[in-house]
Motif scaffolding. Sequence first.
Motif, PDB file in Angstrom:
ATOM      1  N   MET A 220       0.804  -1.221   0.000  1.00 46.53           N
ATOM      2  CA  MET A 220       0.000   0.000   0.000  1.00 46.53           C
ATOM      3  C   MET A 220       0.839   1.274   0.000  1.00 46.53           C
ATOM      4  O   MET A 220       0.336   2.365   0.230  1.00 46.53           O
ATOM      5  CB  MET A 220      -0.941   0.002   1.207  1.00 46.53           C
ATOM      6  CG  MET A 220      -2.068  -1.004   1.140  1.00 46.53           C
ATOM      7  SD  MET A 220      -3.332  -0.548  -0.084  1.00 46.53           S
ATOM      8  CE  MET A 220      -2.929  -1.698  -1.412  1.00 46.53           C
TER       9      MET A 220
ATOM     10  N   ASN B 248      -5.316   5.102   0.912  1.00 40.98           N
ATOM     11  CA  ASN B 248      -4.868   5.207  -0.477  1.00 40.98           C
ATOM     12  C   ASN B 248      -6.019   5.549  -1.417  1.00 40.98           C
ATOM     13  O   ASN B 248      -5.853   6.291  -2.382  1.00 40.98           O
ATOM     14  CB  ASN B 248      -4.192   3.895  -0.919  1.00 40.98           C
ATOM     15  CG  ASN B 248      -2.725   3.852  -0.536  1.00 40.98           C
ATOM     16  OD1 ASN B 248      -1.904   4.505  -1.157  1.00 40.98           O
ATOM     17  ND2 ASN B 248      -2.413   3.093   0.491  1.00 40.98           N
TER      18      ASN B 248
ATOM     19  N   SER C  18      -4.576   7.033  -4.778  1.00 39.80           N
ATOM     20  CA  SER C  18      -3.450   6.166  -5.132  1.00 39.80           C
ATOM     21  C   SER C  18      -3.909   4.830  -5.699  1.00 39.80           C
ATOM     22  O   SER C  18      -3.152   4.142  -6.376  1.00 39.80           O
ATOM     23  CB  SER C  18      -2.585   5.913  -3.893  1.00 39.80           C
ATOM     24  OG  SER C  18      -2.094   7.128  -3.376  1.00 39.80           O
TER      25      SER C  18
END
Length: 247
Positions: A121, A241, A246
């Motif tokens: 992650m 995230n 992301s």
Amino acid sequence: MMKKQELIFGLHPVMEAIKGGKDIDKVLVQSDIQGGNITELRRLLKSHKISAQNLPLQRLNHLCKKNHQGVIAYVSPIEFQPYEEVLTKVFEAGRNPLFLILDRVSDVGNFGAICRSAECMGVDCVIIPVKGSAQINEESIKRSSGALMHINISRERDLAAVAKSLKGYGLSIIACSEKTDNLLHESNLTGACALVMGSEEDGINSQIMKEVDAHIAIPTLGETASLNVSVATGIALYELNRQRGSV
């Protein structure tokens, strides 16, 4: 960076290894041993933030068959990184830092699984305490599927002080546990931050909680009171995230 794990034994060899800058994971000291050199060893351990454990002679003899003189040291198979240096590199790269603080996660399986999720992650640095954390050894590396070889690990004596320091750099300190009504997906987690996860037995230390900017919980549907810490960490990191764009 991975390196071969070593076992160092004997009072003076261990002291020289510490002075020489080796990344010592922990030191085992005979419980009833005394003397000026032992006092000097304990001073070195404290100044270099190295965990020490007192054990009876019989235990030490079982671990090391050679003349250990009441002192055995385990050299970490990874190189620890100062979190401030990691933070500087992240800022220089123009990215929002994502740090993970693990407060007394002592189970090797959980620790390895967390580091695996953290590396997947995009966590920039995992920060662990000198005392109370799982040992970083061949087993924890195996449990992480090798992720411990590819992620920055920082080891610090005072996690509350680290949290306060990170706040000074502009990071939000986010605690995750079941002891709040603020749900993970309803919280703003888009900025630079450090996620704090506590032990399954004791949760997050009260001194660290004093530095927390946000306290979040993962919503659950079943009757079980809480999630395993490694599973909870993976879920929280994914949501962080997701909000940051992301994933």
